[in-house]
Scaffold this motif. Structure first.
Motif, PDB file in Angstrom:
ATOM      1  N   MET A   1      -5.331  14.870 -31.059  1.00 55.46           N
ATOM      2  CA  MET A   1      -6.185  14.250 -29.765  1.00 55.46           C
ATOM      3  C   MET A   1      -7.460  13.723 -30.119  1.00 55.46           C
ATOM      4  O   MET A   1      -7.971  14.337 -31.164  1.00 55.46           O
ATOM      5  CB  MET A   1      -6.495  15.567 -29.086  1.00 55.46           C
ATOM      6  N   TYR A   2      -7.578  12.483 -29.802  1.00 56.90           N
ATOM      7  CA  TYR A   2      -8.704  11.461 -29.916  1.00 56.90           C
ATOM      8  C   TYR A   2      -9.511  11.598 -28.500  1.00 56.90           C
ATOM      9  O   TYR A   2      -8.902  10.908 -27.608  1.00 56.90           O
ATOM     10  CB  TYR A   2      -8.512  10.270 -30.646  1.00 56.90           C
ATOM     11  N   VAL A   3     -10.842  12.092 -28.436  1.00 56.65           N
ATOM     12  CA  VAL A   3     -11.321  12.013 -27.093  1.00 56.65           C
ATOM     13  C   VAL A   3     -12.700  11.006 -27.372  1.00 56.65           C
ATOM     14  O   VAL A   3     -13.396  11.044 -28.132  1.00 56.65           O
ATOM     15  CB  VAL A   3     -12.002  13.518 -26.977  1.00 56.65           C
ATOM     16  N   TYR A   4     -12.484  10.058 -26.377  1.00 55.41           N
ATOM     17  CA  TYR A   4     -13.661   9.094 -26.170  1.00 55.41           C
ATOM     18  C   TYR A   4     -14.548   9.705 -25.388  1.00 55.41           C
ATOM     19  O   TYR A   4     -14.435   9.892 -24.136  1.00 55.41           O
ATOM     20  CB  TYR A   4     -13.053   7.863 -25.732  1.00 55.41           C
ATOM     21  N   ALA A   5     -15.736  10.130 -25.973  1.00 57.54           N
ATOM     22  CA  ALA A   5     -16.924  10.671 -25.224  1.00 57.54           C
ATOM     23  C   ALA A   5     -18.209   9.862 -25.292  1.00 57.54           C
ATOM     24  O   ALA A   5     -19.121  10.410 -25.574  1.00 57.54           O
ATOM     25  CB  ALA A   5     -17.048  12.035 -25.667  1.00 57.54           C
ATOM     26  N   ASP A   6     -17.977   8.581 -25.377  1.00 56.91           N
ATOM     27  CA  ASP A   6     -19.025   7.622 -25.594  1.00 56.91           C
ATOM     28  C   ASP A   6     -19.209   6.568 -24.445  1.00 56.91           C
ATOM     29  O   ASP A   6     -19.380   5.230 -24.737  1.00 56.91           O
ATOM     30  CB  ASP A   6     -18.920   7.073 -27.029  1.00 56.91           C
ATOM     31  N   ASN A   7     -19.104   6.938 -23.239  1.00 53.34           N
ATOM     32  CA  ASN A   7     -19.048   6.136 -22.014  1.00 53.34           C
ATOM     33  C   ASN A   7     -20.612   5.579 -21.849  1.00 53.34           C
ATOM     34  O   ASN A   7     -20.573   4.439 -21.057  1.00 53.34           O
ATOM     35  CB  ASN A   7     -18.464   6.894 -20.965  1.00 53.34           C
ATOM     36  N   ASP A 258     -17.022   9.673  -4.529  1.00 53.72           N
ATOM     37  CA  ASP A 258     -17.180  10.957  -3.854  1.00 53.72           C
ATOM     38  C   ASP A 258     -16.165  11.838  -4.564  1.00 53.72           C
ATOM     39  O   ASP A 258     -16.498  13.235  -4.612  1.00 53.72           O
ATOM     40  CB  ASP A 258     -16.295  10.711  -2.346  1.00 53.72           C
ATOM     41  N   LYS A 259     -15.019  11.537  -5.212  1.00 50.18           N
ATOM     42  CA  LYS A 259     -14.202  12.059  -6.067  1.00 50.18           C
ATOM     43  C   LYS A 259     -14.682  12.347  -7.436  1.00 50.18           C
ATOM     44  O   LYS A 259     -14.421  13.425  -7.945  1.00 50.18           O
ATOM     45  CB  LYS A 259     -12.714  11.424  -5.961  1.00 50.18           C
ATOM     46  N   SER A 260     -15.306  11.178  -8.267  1.00 53.38           N
ATOM     47  CA  SER A 260     -15.497  11.285  -9.493  1.00 53.38           C
ATOM     48  C   SER A 260     -17.100  12.226  -9.917  1.00 53.38           C
ATOM     49  O   SER A 260     -17.075  12.781 -10.696  1.00 53.38           O
ATOM     50  CB  SER A 260     -15.963  10.085 -10.319  1.00 53.38           C
ATOM     51  N   THR A 265     -19.064  16.117 -12.800  1.00 55.83           N
ATOM     52  CA  THR A 265     -20.114  17.100 -13.015  1.00 55.83           C
ATOM     53  C   THR A 265     -19.487  18.387 -13.450  1.00 55.83           C
ATOM     54  O   THR A 265     -20.327  19.181 -14.439  1.00 55.83           O
ATOM     55  CB  THR A 265     -20.968  17.088 -11.636  1.00 55.83           C
ATOM     56  N   ALA A 266     -18.430  18.593 -13.120  1.00 53.94           N
ATOM     57  CA  ALA A 266     -17.908  20.046 -13.222  1.00 53.94           C
ATOM     58  C   ALA A 266     -17.617  19.891 -14.685  1.00 53.94           C
ATOM     59  O   ALA A 266     -17.938  20.934 -15.394  1.00 53.94           O
ATOM     60  CB  ALA A 266     -16.566  20.268 -12.651  1.00 53.94           C
ATOM     61  N   LEU A 267     -16.801  18.843 -15.453  1.00 55.11           N
ATOM     62  CA  LEU A 267     -16.706  18.691 -17.015  1.00 55.11           C
ATOM     63  C   LEU A 267     -18.120  18.827 -17.681  1.00 55.11           C
ATOM     64  O   LEU A 267     -18.258  19.448 -18.894  1.00 55.11           O
ATOM     65  CB  LEU A 267     -16.113  17.504 -17.087  1.00 55.11           C
ATOM     66  N   ARG A 268     -19.182  18.311 -16.975  1.00 56.44           N
ATOM     67  CA  ARG A 268     -20.501  18.551 -17.905  1.00 56.44           C
ATOM     68  C   ARG A 268     -20.798  19.649 -17.943  1.00 56.44           C
ATOM     69  O   ARG A 268     -21.445  20.212 -18.762  1.00 56.44           O
ATOM     70  CB  ARG A 268     -21.451  17.131 -17.059  1.00 56.44           C
ATOM     71  N   GLU A 269     -20.699  20.562 -16.851  1.00 55.28           N
ATOM     72  CA  GLU A 269     -21.278  21.592 -16.711  1.00 55.28           C
ATOM     73  C   GLU A 269     -20.626  22.675 -18.023  1.00 55.28           C
ATOM     74  O   GLU A 269     -21.414  23.346 -18.314  1.00 55.28           O
ATOM     75  CB  GLU A 269     -21.158  22.374 -15.221  1.00 55.28           C
ATOM     76  N   ARG A 270     -19.462  22.455 -18.079  1.00 56.59           N
ATOM     77  CA  ARG A 270     -18.525  22.934 -18.990  1.00 56.59           C
ATOM     78  C   ARG A 270     -19.172  22.840 -20.339  1.00 56.59           C
ATOM     79  O   ARG A 270     -19.278  23.393 -21.172  1.00 56.59           O
ATOM     80  CB  ARG A 270     -17.236  22.810 -18.645  1.00 56.59           C
ATOM     81  N   LEU A 271     -19.350  21.554 -20.537  1.00 55.44           N
ATOM     82  CA  LEU A 271     -19.820  21.072 -21.739  1.00 55.44           C
ATOM     83  C   LEU A 271     -21.097  21.685 -22.207  1.00 55.44           C
ATOM     84  O   LEU A 271     -21.528  22.108 -23.277  1.00 55.44           O
ATOM     85  CB  LEU A 271     -19.918  19.498 -21.830  1.00 55.44           C
ATOM     86  N   ILE A 272     -22.194  21.677 -21.212  1.00 60.58           N
ATOM     87  CA  ILE A 272     -23.447  22.228 -21.307  1.00 60.58           C
ATOM     88  C   ILE A 272     -23.289  23.780 -21.615  1.00 60.58           C
ATOM     89  O   ILE A 272     -24.062  24.283 -22.572  1.00 60.58           O
ATOM     90  CB  ILE A 272     -24.401  21.932 -20.216  1.00 60.58           C
ATOM     91  N   GLU A 273     -22.449  24.387 -20.949  1.00 64.56           N
ATOM     92  CA  GLU A 273     -22.632  25.796 -20.971  1.00 64.56           C
ATOM     93  C   GLU A 273     -21.872  26.204 -22.407  1.00 64.56           C
ATOM     94  O   GLU A 273     -22.380  27.273 -23.092  1.00 64.56           O
ATOM     95  CB  GLU A 273     -21.361  26.345 -19.958  1.00 64.56           C
ATOM     96  N   ASP A 355     -14.641   9.802 -15.467  1.00 59.56           N
ATOM     97  CA  ASP A 355     -13.462  10.220 -14.561  1.00 59.56           C
ATOM     98  C   ASP A 355     -12.372   9.996 -15.268  1.00 59.56           C
ATOM     99  O   ASP A 355     -11.273  10.601 -15.098  1.00 59.56           O
ATOM    100  CB  ASP A 355     -13.447   9.821 -13.287  1.00 59.56           C
ATOM    101  N   GLU A 356     -12.397   9.357 -16.628  1.00 56.62           N
ATOM    102  CA  GLU A 356     -10.994   9.027 -17.558  1.00 56.62           C
ATOM    103  C   GLU A 356     -10.988  10.428 -18.318  1.00 56.62           C
ATOM    104  O   GLU A 356      -9.853  10.708 -19.063  1.00 56.62           O
ATOM    105  CB  GLU A 356     -11.042   8.062 -18.230  1.00 56.62           C
ATOM    106  N   ASN A 357     -11.762  11.316 -18.680  1.00 57.91           N
ATOM    107  CA  ASN A 357     -11.750  12.501 -19.259  1.00 57.91           C
ATOM    108  C   ASN A 357     -11.299  13.446 -18.687  1.00 57.91           C
ATOM    109  O   ASN A 357     -11.303  13.756 -17.370  1.00 57.91           O
ATOM    110  CB  ASN A 357     -13.299  12.755 -19.672  1.00 57.91           C
ATOM    111  N   THR A 358     -10.477  14.401 -19.465  1.00 57.19           N
ATOM    112  CA  THR A 358     -10.047  15.755 -18.917  1.00 57.19           C
ATOM    113  C   THR A 358     -10.657  16.895 -19.381  1.00 57.19           C
ATOM    114  O   THR A 358     -11.179  16.981 -20.601  1.00 57.19           O
ATOM    115  CB  THR A 358      -8.165  15.750 -19.407  1.00 57.19           C
ATOM    116  N   PRO A 359     -10.191  17.987 -18.517  1.00 59.08           N
ATOM    117  CA  PRO A 359     -10.824  19.242 -18.988  1.00 59.08           C
ATOM    118  C   PRO A 359     -10.311  19.662 -20.358  1.00 59.08           C
ATOM    119  O   PRO A 359     -10.831  20.266 -21.153  1.00 59.08           O
ATOM    120  CB  PRO A 359     -10.076  20.296 -17.913  1.00 59.08           C
ATOM    121  N   GLU A 360      -8.879  19.318 -20.780  1.00 68.47           N
ATOM    122  CA  GLU A 360      -8.769  19.722 -22.027  1.00 68.47           C
ATOM    123  C   GLU A 360      -9.316  18.835 -23.279  1.00 68.47           C
ATOM    124  O   GLU A 360      -9.855  19.451 -24.233  1.00 68.47           O
ATOM    125  CB  GLU A 360      -7.097  19.265 -22.224  1.00 68.47           C
ATOM    126  N   GLU A 361      -9.606  17.679 -22.893  1.00 70.03           N
ATOM    127  CA  GLU A 361     -10.549  16.800 -23.783  1.00 70.03           C
ATOM    128  C   GLU A 361     -11.906  17.710 -24.140  1.00 70.03           C
ATOM    129  O   GLU A 361     -12.485  17.548 -25.177  1.00 70.03           O
ATOM    130  CB  GLU A 361     -10.805  15.623 -23.412  1.00 70.03           C
TER     131      GLU A 361
END
Ligand SMILES: *Cc1c(COP(=O)(O)O)cnc(C)c1O
Length: 395
Positions: A1-7, A258-260, A265-273, A355-361
């Motif tokens: 898996m390669y995750v792009y987290a430099d948006n 509205d969706k993104s 935010t939920a993905l980010r919260e998981r990252l912070i946690e 919004d292109e990132n996933t919880p798995e990433e």
């Protein structure tokens, strides 16, 4: 898996943007200033793109100037206000210590020309207040320029409040909203801004194209001299494909907010946690007042650069603060501005998801960062001193 987290550095150009652009490379390649049919088709597309961008920002199409990106928009906004101020003997400019270099370096240039630049301190939480701006405004203030979302730590500034203060005091207000447009709602009227910069490649549009909003009645000075494009305010053949792609990407990103926003935010919260579990680490900037996708952490005792290289090997593209400063050995001016000591500011990691990132990433990121931090600490002489109690922990 390669995750792009430099948006926050740049984003993938969306299919929507690419598809919108293709006809303007292949078929409708005329120069929008030409009188013939291919030229007029290009002009029609520019008119439509300008209307779209203006409508999204709650502006008038006449208030939109297309540029080569966020940097040019920032340059043009600041130089315009500076020149206009100088004509009335106003040469004091207020900004903050943690702006993007497109702003700070333009201000450096003006300083050499005799302008007085006042950079407001940024609070430890990565926010400047309207009260600070109110206290700094003087009779001879020509401009206030403050960013919406910081590109390194993601914190949001109270732009509407700052704008209200500036409006009341009659001082032009420019906002670098490059990290905000497409990520949080941006309405130029609600924000009380006179000028606002944006850049397509930060919201899945193409690189090398952006826009400057200039409120009706605010004078604009040319940065690029040339033909009569952009109502005489920006010479150069219009980048029709880029502008069309930007408008399409902007419509898509803003239409999805509205969706993104809750999703990212939920993905980010998981990252912070997850990252907060790492000992002697800290989240930089306010916990909540931030764009949905950007987090910035410091890990004591390690170097940001080595962290990035190892993360890349483990399949994560991240950044240590700004793309523009990596490669230099100086710690980030943003982290220094929020009061971090040099030692700690070196060990920073910026992850910017969207919004292109996933919880798995996100789980992949969380599965590799702690091990890399531990590995680097094991080799770090600073960490050794900290462990032996020869030096106090700062985090
Ligand atoms: C990326 C960025 C810029 C520069 O935009 P370009 O289109 O790359 O020139 C300016 N300001 C901020 C806050 C940015 O993140």
């Amino acid at each position: 898996m390669y995750v792009y987290a430099d948006n926050a550095a740049t984003t993938r150009t969306s299919e929507t943007a690419i598809n919108a652009m293709l006809p303007f490379f292949r078929e409708t390649y005329g120069n929008a200033s030409s009188l013939h049919t291919p030229g007029q088709r290009a002009m029609e597309a520019l008119v439509a793109a300008r209307e779209k961008v203006a409508a999204i920002l709650n502006a008038d199409p006449k208030e939109i100037y297309f540029t080569s990106g966020g940097s040019e928009a920032d340059n043009q906004a600041i130089v315009s206000a500076a020149r206009n101020g100088a004509r009335r003997n106003k040469r004091h400019i207020i900004s903050t210590a943690f702006e993007h270099h497109a702003v700070l370096h333009t201000l450096d240039k003006l300083k050499k020309e005799g302008y007085e630049i006042e950079l407001l301190d940024v609070h430890e939480n990565g926010v400047v207040t309207a009260e600070q701006v109110a206290a700094a405004i003087r009779e001879d203030t020509a401009l206030v320029t403050i960013m919406f979302a910081n590109n390194e730590i993601g914190t949001l500034q109270p732009i509407a409040e700052i704008g209200a203060v500036c409006r009341e005091r009659g001082v032009p207000f420019h906002c670098d909203a490059v990290q905000a447009v497409g990520h949080v709602p941006v309405d130029v009227k609600a924000l009380n801004v006179d000028m606002l910069s944006l850049s397509a490649h930060k919201f899945h549009g193409p690189k090398g194209v952006g826009a400057l909003y200039v409120r009706k009645g605010i004078p604009v000075v040319n940065i690029i001299e040339g033909g009569q494009q952009e109502r005489g305010k920006r010479g150069g053949t219009e980048n029709t494909p880029g502008i069309v792609g930007m408008a399409a990407a902007m419509e898509e990103a803003v239409g999805n907010l509205d969706k993104s926003i809750p999703y990212v935010t939920a993905l980010r919260e998981r990252l912070i946690e997850g990252l907060s579990q790492i000992p002697h680490s800290r989240l930089n900037g306010d916990r909540d007042r931030r764009v949905p996708g950007t987090v910035n952490f410091c890990f004591e005792g390690i170097e940001g650069e080595s962290l990035l290289l190892l993360l890349d090997e483990k399949g994560v593209a991240a950044s240590s603060g700004s793309a523009c400063t990596s490669g230099s050995l100086d710690p980030s001016h943003v982290l220094l501005a929020i009061g971090l000591p040099h030692d700690v500011a070196h060990g920073s990691l910026r992850l910017s998801i969207d919004d292109e990132n996933t919880p798995e990433e996100v789980e992949h990121i969380l599965s590799v960062v702690p091990g890399i931090v531990e590995y680097l600490r094991d080799m770090s002489p600073i960490w050794d001193e900290l462990q032996k109690g020869e030096k106090p922990y700062l985090l």
